[in-house]
Design a protein around this motif. Sequence first.
Motif, mmCIF file in Angstrom:
data_model
loop_
_atom_site.group_PDB
_atom_site.id
_atom_site.type_symbol
_atom_site.label_atom_id
_atom_site.label_comp_id
_atom_site.label_asym_id
_atom_site.label_seq_id
_atom_site.Cartn_x
_atom_site.Cartn_y
_atom_site.Cartn_z
ATOM 1 N N UNK A 4 72.060 74.764 46.296
ATOM 2 C CA UNK A 4 70.698 73.864 45.783
ATOM 3 C C UNK A 4 69.882 74.392 44.622
ATOM 4 N N UNK A 5 69.099 73.865 43.982
ATOM 5 C CA UNK A 5 68.296 74.150 42.812
ATOM 6 C C UNK A 5 66.916 74.710 43.469
ATOM 7 N N UNK A 6 66.578 75.807 43.195
ATOM 8 C CA UNK A 6 65.404 76.507 43.767
ATOM 9 C C UNK A 6 64.011 75.743 43.238
ATOM 10 N N UNK A 7 64.234 75.287 42.076
ATOM 11 C CA UNK A 7 63.125 74.752 41.319
ATOM 12 C C UNK A 7 62.729 73.281 41.952
ATOM 13 N N UNK A 8 64.096 72.655 42.265
ATOM 14 C CA UNK A 8 63.950 71.133 42.989
ATOM 15 C C UNK A 8 63.497 71.148 44.262
ATOM 16 N N UNK A 79 68.610 61.679 56.877
ATOM 17 C CA UNK A 79 68.110 62.095 58.231
ATOM 18 C C UNK A 79 68.995 62.474 59.130
ATOM 19 N N UNK A 80 68.841 63.348 60.060
ATOM 20 C CA UNK A 80 69.506 63.867 61.142
ATOM 21 C C UNK A 80 69.126 63.496 62.518
ATOM 22 N N UNK A 92 66.787 67.968 53.054
ATOM 23 C CA UNK A 92 66.537 67.959 51.486
ATOM 24 C C UNK A 92 67.533 68.365 50.687
ATOM 25 N N UNK A 93 68.837 68.646 51.130
ATOM 26 C CA UNK A 93 69.617 69.335 50.560
ATOM 27 C C UNK A 93 69.561 70.825 50.311
ATOM 28 N N UNK A 94 68.285 71.165 50.192
ATOM 29 C CA UNK A 94 68.104 72.675 49.920
ATOM 30 C C UNK A 94 67.618 73.410 51.457
ATOM 31 N N UNK A 95 66.984 72.410 52.118
ATOM 32 C CA UNK A 95 66.799 72.768 53.424
ATOM 33 C C UNK A 95 66.514 71.636 54.300
ATOM 34 N N UNK A 96 66.299 72.148 55.658
ATOM 35 C CA UNK A 96 65.949 70.785 56.593
ATOM 36 C C UNK A 96 64.499 71.023 57.261
#
Length: 100
Positions: A4-8, A79-80, A92-96
């Motif tokens: 993941x991109x931290x800024x995104x 969504x899961x 969100x790809x970077x987190x759920x």
Amino acid sequence: MTKSNPELCAARLKTLSDETRLAVVRALMHGPRHVGELMQALDVEQSLLSHHLRVLRDARIVAAERDGKSVLYRLVSKTVSGGGDARTVLDLDCCRISFD
């Protein structure tokens, strides 16, 4: 999961920190909805809802497509399923984010 991109990630989480935008996302977790359906479900005026939908589109959390004379909104993020038909986790790809 991709790196993941931290800024995104921070930008998406900031976008979801607004209570109305979070309510829109939760409503869309049950499937695509027209603006009128979202207005009624969330009891929000069209101008305010349009603003929040634009912010969500800019963050690439939701997408819009024409459906006749109206616009249909859907989640871009995955969504899961949390069991049964309930979709309770937004990826969100970077987190759920889990909704109980």
